[in-house]
Design a protein around this motif. Structure first.
Motif, PDB file in Angstrom:
ATOM      1  N   GLN A 109      -2.879  17.722 109.459  1.00 36.25           N
ATOM      2  CA  GLN A 109      -4.018  18.127 108.822  1.00 36.25           C
ATOM      3  C   GLN A 109      -3.669  18.731 107.492  1.00 36.25           C
ATOM      4  OE1 GLN A 109      -6.102  21.433 110.587  1.00 36.25           O
ATOM      5  NE2 GLN A 109      -7.867  21.291 109.404  1.00 36.25           N
ATOM      6  N   LEU A 110      -2.884  19.546 107.378  1.00 34.54           N
ATOM      7  CA  LEU A 110      -2.431  19.965 106.000  1.00 34.54           C
ATOM      8  C   LEU A 110      -1.783  18.870 105.095  1.00 34.54           C
ATOM      9  CD1 LEU A 110      -0.192  23.022 107.027  1.00 34.54           C
ATOM     10  CD2 LEU A 110      -2.366  23.048 105.906  1.00 34.54           C
ATOM     11  N   ALA A 111      -0.926  17.988 105.569  1.00 30.48           N
ATOM     12  CA  ALA A 111      -0.542  17.007 104.739  1.00 30.48           C
ATOM     13  C   ALA A 111      -1.830  16.178 104.343  1.00 30.48           C
ATOM     14  CB  ALA A 111       0.628  15.943 105.223  1.00 30.48           C
ATOM     15  N   GLU A 112      -2.704  15.540 105.024  1.00 31.00           N
ATOM     16  CA  GLU A 112      -3.970  15.098 104.659  1.00 31.00           C
ATOM     17  C   GLU A 112      -4.560  15.572 103.684  1.00 31.00           C
ATOM     18  OE1 GLU A 112      -5.898  14.428 108.343  1.00 31.00           O
ATOM     19  OE2 GLU A 112      -5.210  12.130 108.587  1.00 31.00           O
ATOM     20  N   ALA A 113      -4.854  16.794 103.771  1.00 33.74           N
ATOM     21  CA  ALA A 113      -5.627  17.811 102.972  1.00 33.74           C
ATOM     22  C   ALA A 113      -5.016  17.699 101.545  1.00 33.74           C
ATOM     23  CB  ALA A 113      -5.712  19.238 103.414  1.00 33.74           C
ATOM     24  N   GLU A 114      -3.479  17.669 101.469  1.00 36.79           N
ATOM     25  CA  GLU A 114      -2.825  17.776 100.145  1.00 36.79           C
ATOM     26  C   GLU A 114      -2.979  16.209  99.350  1.00 36.79           C
ATOM     27  OE1 GLU A 114       0.984  19.071  99.845  1.00 36.79           O
ATOM     28  OE2 GLU A 114       0.531  20.848 100.641  1.00 36.79           O
ATOM     29  N   LEU A 115      -2.912  15.257 100.156  1.00 38.61           N
ATOM     30  CA  LEU A 115      -3.026  13.900  99.859  1.00 38.61           C
ATOM     31  C   LEU A 115      -4.280  13.639  99.320  1.00 38.61           C
ATOM     32  CD1 LEU A 115      -0.960  11.826 102.440  1.00 38.61           C
ATOM     33  CD2 LEU A 115      -0.456  12.382 100.091  1.00 38.61           C
ATOM     34  N   ASN A 116      -5.383  14.084  99.861  1.00 36.91           N
ATOM     35  CA  ASN A 116      -6.926  13.991  99.519  1.00 36.91           C
ATOM     36  C   ASN A 116      -7.179  14.847  98.709  1.00 36.91           C
ATOM     37  OD1 ASN A 116      -7.107  11.525 101.346  1.00 36.91           O
ATOM     38  ND2 ASN A 116      -7.374  12.927 102.832  1.00 36.91           N
ATOM     39  N   ASP A 117      -6.357  15.927  98.110  1.00 37.81           N
ATOM     40  CA  ASP A 117      -6.786  17.024  97.189  1.00 37.81           C
ATOM     41  C   ASP A 117      -8.052  17.827  97.801  1.00 37.81           C
ATOM     42  OD1 ASP A 117      -6.503  18.485  95.073  1.00 37.81           O
ATOM     43  OD2 ASP A 117      -7.764  17.436  93.755  1.00 37.81           O
ATOM     44  N   VAL A 118      -7.634  18.409  99.168  1.00 42.20           N
ATOM     45  CA  VAL A 118      -8.830  19.071  99.583  1.00 42.20           C
ATOM     46  C   VAL A 118      -8.119  20.531 100.090  1.00 42.20           C
ATOM     47  CG1 VAL A 118     -10.235  19.491 101.864  1.00 42.20           C
ATOM     48  CG2 VAL A 118      -9.846  16.976 100.921  1.00 42.20           C
ATOM     49  N   ASP A 119      -8.982  21.375  99.584  1.00 42.94           N
ATOM     50  CA  ASP A 119      -8.716  22.872  99.741  1.00 42.94           C
ATOM     51  C   ASP A 119      -8.812  23.068 101.491  1.00 42.94           C
ATOM     52  OD1 ASP A 119      -8.028  25.513 100.052  1.00 42.94           O
ATOM     53  OD2 ASP A 119      -9.785  26.066  98.838  1.00 42.94           O
ATOM     54  N   VAL A 120      -7.557  23.352 102.062  1.00 41.46           N
ATOM     55  CA  VAL A 120      -7.651  23.431 103.412  1.00 41.46           C
ATOM     56  C   VAL A 120      -8.226  24.796 103.969  1.00 41.46           C
ATOM     57  CG1 VAL A 120      -6.050  23.889 105.252  1.00 41.46           C
ATOM     58  CG2 VAL A 120      -5.289  22.438 103.619  1.00 41.46           C
ATOM     59  N   ASP A 121      -8.674  25.469 103.056  1.00 43.32           N
ATOM     60  CA  ASP A 121      -9.250  26.819 103.574  1.00 43.32           C
ATOM     61  C   ASP A 121     -10.476  26.789 103.793  1.00 43.32           C
ATOM     62  OD1 ASP A 121      -6.623  28.115 103.315  1.00 43.32           O
ATOM     63  OD2 ASP A 121      -7.091  28.844 101.312  1.00 43.32           O
ATOM     64  N   THR A 122     -10.969  25.818 102.954  1.00 43.69           N
ATOM     65  CA  THR A 122     -12.646  25.349 102.999  1.00 43.69           C
ATOM     66  C   THR A 122     -12.932  24.401 104.091  1.00 43.69           C
ATOM     67  OG1 THR A 122     -12.494  23.496 101.711  1.00 43.69           O
ATOM     68  CG2 THR A 122     -12.743  25.837 100.535  1.00 43.69           C
TER      69      THR A 122
END
Length: 488
Positions: free
Chosen positions: A435-448
């Motif tokens: 989930q963390l890696a996908e968020a980084e690849l998609n430029d998504v803020d994991v905290d949100t």
């Protein structure tokens, strides 16, 4: 004999004179054979449901270990007495949260479970034993009560209607992104602070922490595993460095023979290929292997091999030669050598010069980067380097593999490829990194991101199925929510 080496002695006992069914009984037993009856009575009481005893046992044991090593962690002392459970205060609970983060870097829910287990144990003690004072005071609906050493409150879970004990030390979800990897700006701020530490004249402490940070950044090992690195591991690095510089690098077979290891060569070669492609390698092909003794989970005490850039390995060997063997900081100051090498360990306590364990290393890190230097806004914890290491490996695999393979199947394939590098016993406990890696690849803020299930539901799932199965269920829910969002 000191109170150390806390263990749980498990025995099977019959439930009654009329039943052959067995249940687990246990003793919380110290190294001097003394029993912690507070914890033993609590776990065997009806206060802990039968289905929750296994999980609660580990949580209580962890809290007792914290109390036992509190002075070592807090003040860096080598000789100290355990904090008696009967004098635990609010401040000890706030420190408990910091200790958990330093030791294993859990996300908020992991911390929440451990704090709630500690509070429940203390509440049991308050209600079961005749105390001449108020150990814990719990208010209801903010009603005033007699102050205790610990002051908590009863809250109602809005989803289940169940009452539970809460404490102000429990972090809020919205401002507690502790499982996110340490970012590049935070790492840069650490090296800036190390320069300030060097300028203050604390040479040994600065070099030790520089070596530790570089090691955590490039290998993703646990702090407790770094503390286990000894002279043999350093000499094995030196042998590989010398061979590589002479143009005849050691083969994996030679490395295995020199350490008397049984290795899966194909698996290691695949792991090295993943490492070479990641940002951890800095674009160089000059890697060697560092031998790490796993300290957690079912693989505890097993040896694993992790690639490390040759430059990082050279820094480790140089630190050992200069500050453990030759003690150049003392020579420069005109002081006699102390024979630091007698312990044959890489990391020694800067003040006492005794070997350091993982708790002491984390305490030193925390003391410098959270107490001495507080100006930065970034979250800086040694365990967050491990999150960064694993996330970078997963991210590289997500980019290179067919993402249409399917959520759970793709995650399992990726995590199986890097499991040998990380020392995890179960893939299920690593799902969060996808989930963390996908968020980084998609430029998504994991905290949100929206969490799949609420805390109370997660606790029920963990109690019924275990943490690994609960993680799989939550991961599947998150994947389905994302897929639906993409369709809408």
């Amino acid at each position: 004999m000191p109170f150390n080496d806390l263990k749980v002695d498990i025995k099977g006992t019959l439930t009654s004179n009329y039943s052959q069914d067995k249940k687990e009984s246990c003793l919380f037993l110290y190294g001097n054979n003394e029993v912690n009856w507070f914890a033993t009575d609590y776990l065997m009481s009806d206060s802990v449901p039968q289905g929750s005893k296994k999980g609660t046992k580990g949580m209580v044991r962890y809290f007792l270990k914290y109390l036992e090593s509190y002075e070592v962690w807090k003040n860096g002392t080598t000789l100290s007495k355990a904090v008696p459970i009967g004098i635990v205060t609010d401040n000890h609970l706030f420190d408990f949260v910091n200790y958990i983060e330093d030791d294993i870097g859990l996300e908020r829910n992991g911390i929440l479970r451990r704090v709630k287990a500690a509070l429940s144990l203390i509440w049991f003690i308050q209600n079961t034993y005749k105390l001449s004072y108020k150990l814990i005071s719990i208010s209801n609906n903010n009603e005033p009560t007699e102050d205790g050493l610990i002051n908590a409150e009863w809250l109602i879970n809005q989803h289940t209607g169940r009452k539970y004990i809460s404490h102000k030390c429990i972090p809020h979800r919205e401002d507690y992104p502790s499982r996110n990897p340490i970012n590049d700006d935070a790492i840069e701020s650490i090296y800036d602070d190390l320069e300030l530490l060097a300028e203050s004249g604390q040479e040994l402490k600065c070099e030790l922490l520089t070596t530790l940070v570089g090691l955590l950044e490039k290998t993703g090992i646990r702090v407790s595993e770094a503390a286990n690195i000894n002279e043999h591991t350093v000499e094995l690095l030196r042998l590989q460095i010398t061979s590589s510089l002479n143009g005849v690098p050691m083969s994996l077979d030679e490395l295995a023979n020199s350490s008397k290891l049984t290795i899966d060569k194909k698996s290691l070669q695949a792991s090295e290929a993943i490492y070479r492609k990641s940002q951890l390698n800095n674009g160089t092909s000059s890697n060697i292997w560092i031998q790490i003794k796993t300290t957690k989970g079912k693989n505890k005490n097993k040896i694993r091999l992790i690639p490390i850039p040759i430059v990082s390995a050279q820094y480790i060997v140089r630190f050992y030669d200069d500050y453990i063997v030759n003690e150049i900081d003392r020579i420069k100051a005109g002081k006699p050598k102390l024979n630091r090498r007698k312990h044959k360990m890489l990391f020694i306590q800067p003040e006492t010069h005794a070997p350091m364990d993982g708790v002491m290393l984390s305490s030193l890190f925390y003391d410098v980067f959270s107490r001495q230097f507080k100006s930065t806004k970034y979250k800086r914890s040694p365990h967050l380097f491990r999150h960064r290491f694993i996330t970078l490996l997963v991210k590289e695999q997500l980019k290179s593999l067919n993402s249409n393979l399917g959520g759970q199947h793709l995650a399992n394939l990726i995590l199986a490829r890097i499991q040998g590098l990380t020392g995890h016993a179960r893939i299920a406990s690593m799902l969060h990194y996808v989930q963390l890696a996908e968020a980084e690849l998609n430029d998504v803020d994991v905290d949100t991101q929206i969490y799949a299930i609420d805390e109370e539901t997660r606790e029920v799932l963990i109690a019924k199925l275990g943490e690994d199965e609960a993680a799989i269920i939550e991961f599947d829910i998150i994947k389905r929510k994302k897929e639906k969002a993409m369709l809408n």
